[in-house]
Design an enzyme around this catalytic site. Structure first.
Site, PDB file in Angstrom:
ATOM      1  N   ASP A   1      -4.961  -7.329  -5.901  1.00 32.11           N
ATOM      2  CA  ASP A   1      -3.565  -7.216  -5.817  1.00 32.11           C
ATOM      3  C   ASP A   1      -3.054  -8.674  -6.194  1.00 32.11           C
ATOM      4  O   ASP A   1      -2.266  -8.823  -6.862  1.00 32.11           O
ATOM      5  CB  ASP A   1      -3.045  -6.542  -4.623  1.00 32.11           C
ATOM      6  CG  ASP A   1      -3.101  -5.255  -4.518  1.00 32.11           C
ATOM      7  OD1 ASP A   1      -3.251  -4.439  -5.710  1.00 32.11           O
ATOM      8  OD2 ASP A   1      -2.721  -4.604  -3.537  1.00 32.11           O
TER       9      ASP A   1
ATOM     10  N   ASN B   1       5.910  -9.321  -4.622  1.00 33.12           N
ATOM     11  CA  ASN B   1       5.872  -8.415  -3.361  1.00 33.12           C
ATOM     12  C   ASN B   1       7.046  -9.038  -2.305  1.00 33.12           C
ATOM     13  O   ASN B   1       7.555  -8.019  -1.703  1.00 33.12           O
ATOM     14  CB  ASN B   1       4.509  -9.108  -2.863  1.00 33.12           C
ATOM     15  CG  ASN B   1       3.422  -7.772  -2.695  1.00 33.12           C
ATOM     16  OD1 ASN B   1       3.601  -6.676  -3.519  1.00 33.12           O
ATOM     17  ND2 ASN B   1       2.345  -7.829  -2.198  1.00 33.12           N
ATOM     18  N   ASP B   2       6.905 -10.187  -2.039  1.00 31.44           N
ATOM     19  CA  ASP B   2       7.768 -10.742  -0.844  1.00 31.44           C
ATOM     20  C   ASP B   2       7.786 -12.187  -0.869  1.00 31.44           C
ATOM     21  O   ASP B   2       7.117 -13.024  -1.670  1.00 31.44           O
ATOM     22  CB  ASP B   2       7.185 -10.231   0.592  1.00 31.44           C
ATOM     23  CG  ASP B   2       5.677 -10.720   0.868  1.00 31.44           C
ATOM     24  OD1 ASP B   2       5.303 -11.681   0.418  1.00 31.44           O
ATOM     25  OD2 ASP B   2       5.006  -9.758   1.040  1.00 31.44           O
TER      26      ASP B   2
ATOM     27  N   THR C   1       4.468  -2.698   1.687  1.00 28.93           N
ATOM     28  CA  THR C   1       3.118  -2.255   2.450  1.00 28.93           C
ATOM     29  C   THR C   1       2.381  -3.341   2.351  1.00 28.93           C
ATOM     30  O   THR C   1       1.218  -3.523   2.882  1.00 28.93           O
ATOM     31  CB  THR C   1       2.334  -1.295   1.591  1.00 28.93           C
ATOM     32  OG1 THR C   1       2.062  -1.737   0.232  1.00 28.93           O
ATOM     33  CG2 THR C   1       2.663   0.154   1.186  1.00 28.93           C
ATOM     34  N   ALA C   2       2.835  -4.763   2.524  1.00 32.47           N
ATOM     35  CA  ALA C   2       2.166  -6.064   2.443  1.00 32.47           C
ATOM     36  C   ALA C   2       2.434  -6.456   3.921  1.00 32.47           C
ATOM     37  O   ALA C   2       2.700  -6.010   5.046  1.00 32.47           O
ATOM     38  CB  ALA C   2       2.166  -7.024   1.479  1.00 32.47           C
ATOM     39  N   TYR C   3       2.965  -7.932   3.998  1.00 29.19           N
ATOM     40  CA  TYR C   3       3.307  -8.899   5.299  1.00 29.19           C
ATOM     41  C   TYR C   3       4.550  -7.867   5.766  1.00 29.19           C
ATOM     42  O   TYR C   3       4.439  -7.747   7.231  1.00 29.19           O
ATOM     43  CB  TYR C   3       3.868  -9.906   4.699  1.00 29.19           C
ATOM     44  CG  TYR C   3       4.089 -11.084   5.824  1.00 29.19           C
ATOM     45  CD1 TYR C   3       3.752 -10.744   7.334  1.00 29.19           C
ATOM     46  CD2 TYR C   3       4.487 -12.478   5.377  1.00 29.19           C
ATOM     47  CE1 TYR C   3       3.887 -11.919   8.030  1.00 29.19           C
ATOM     48  CE2 TYR C   3       4.472 -13.324   6.307  1.00 29.19           C
ATOM     49  CZ  TYR C   3       4.471 -13.020   7.733  1.00 29.19           C
ATOM     50  OH  TYR C   3       4.402 -13.886   8.574  1.00 29.19           O
ATOM     51  N   SER C   4       5.363  -7.377   5.285  1.00 30.33           N
ATOM     52  CA  SER C   4       6.585  -6.531   6.115  1.00 30.33           C
ATOM     53  C   SER C   4       5.824  -5.542   6.621  1.00 30.33           C
ATOM     54  O   SER C   4       6.424  -5.082   7.958  1.00 30.33           O
ATOM     55  CB  SER C   4       7.598  -6.159   5.046  1.00 30.33           C
ATOM     56  OG  SER C   4       8.642  -5.191   5.720  1.00 30.33           O
TER      57      SER C   4
END
Length: 325
Positions: free
Chosen positions: A81, A150-151, A191-194
């Site tokens: 990713d 993503n973030d 669906t990652a850090y958050s």
């Protein structure tokens, strides 16, 4: 975000870009892409920073990032990713479709396993695919402009104190956060850090921005879901430590106390090739459920019956078995 009709796939004479993981051995898959492109009358462009990775095979064209992004018709990302996100950032807003091949671990954004690459290239040539549009976050901070798919995170620097920031949405102050980090995530990045910090899973089809405090100590203590037309401003208060700015998980230097970060959403910023959107969605849900299991990968293997395990995955014996008696 519904899948868009595909643009024409790379036809004879078209240029296919190759973006690769910075350290993994990608020569086998890269050679397959090179051979396929040459057999179809096309050419493969590689980034100048990656050219030495391919040895004698090389690419047909070696380009810097700007010319690469401006001239490729489609891109194959070989990695996980993180590699895919790097390709999307490189091509932001250009409408170039990206095919992700998973050489990493779980892989939520990438769709294909290496064995599926030959058939995927043929389908792309035939235009037999859909394009999944992705929004990105555009960040403005002192001395820098950047994008993230993503973030964006403001993360506590060890020894510097908590992140303390005033939060404004669409120009209106709504409160403050005192926490170890503040994460602003897209639906893709939900669906990652958050997610790891307790944030909600947001459908890729939703237009949303999630603000998630990590280990909150006071102030806003729950995730907030905003609309994409509501720009966010985070102003570091005098009582804050100097946090590290992270873009898609990559550190981008410290932010000085008193500075402000402004984040807005850009729609249709990246385009991901999907060959089986429903199948990819099902696999992603399974992968997400695995993250909640209190087991390491080798321990999960023990749940698989011996008769259905792959030959290259023998039973993992414990090198330190418990003492008996």
């Amino acid at each position: 975000m519904p899948a868009a009709p595909p643009p024409p796939g790379p036809r004879r004479g078209k240029r296919l870009g190759l973006v690769v993981h910075p350290t993994r051995d990608v020569l086998a898959q890269a050679s397959l892409v090179l051979d396929w492109a040459r057999a179809h009358g096309g050419e493969v462009a590689v980034l100048r920073a990656d050219a030495a990775r391919f040895g004698e095979r090389g690419g047909d064209v070696v380009l810097d990032e700007e010319e690469f992004a401006a001239t490729v018709d489609a891109v194959v990302s070989l990695g996980g990713d993180g590699t895919m996100l790097g390709a999307l950032r490189l091509l932001v807003g250009r409408g170039v479709p990206v095919l992700g091949v998973n050489l990493g671990h779980l892989g939520f954004l990438v769709e294909l396993e290496p064995r599926e690459l030959p058939g995927a290239l043929e389908r792309i040539t035939a235009g037999d695919f859909t394009v999944e549009p992705h929004l990105c976050l555009r960040l403005s901070a002192p001395g820098r402009e950047a994008v993230a798919f993503n973030d964006v995170a403001l993360a506590r620097t060890p020894g510097r104190g908590a992140v303390v920031a005033a939060l404004s949405v669409a120009g209106q102050r709504i409160g403050y956060l005192r926490c170890d980090a503040v994460v602003l995530a897209t639906p893709t990045g939900s669906t990652a850090y958050s997610y790891a910090a307790g944030g909600p899973v947001v459908s890729p089809g939703a237009d949303a921005l999630v603000v998630t405090p990590v280990a909150p100590m006071s102030g806003i203590a729950r995730p907030i879901v905003l609309g994409v037309d509501e720009p966010v401003r985070l102003e570091l208060l005098e009582s804050s430590g100097a946090p590290v700015l992270e873009l898609d998980g990559v550190a981008s230097g410290e932010l000085p106390v008193g500075s402000a970060v402004e984040v807005s959403v850009q729609r249709d910023a990246g385009h991901v090739i999907r060959l089986d959107p429903s199948g990819h969605g099902r696999r992603s849900r399974v992968k997400l459920s695995l993250l909640d299991l209190p087991l390491l990968p080798d321990e999960m293997l023990e749940l698989v019956p011996h008769g259905v395990r792959r030959p290259e995955q023998p039973r993992q014996e414990d090198p330190h078995p418990p003492r008996r008696g």
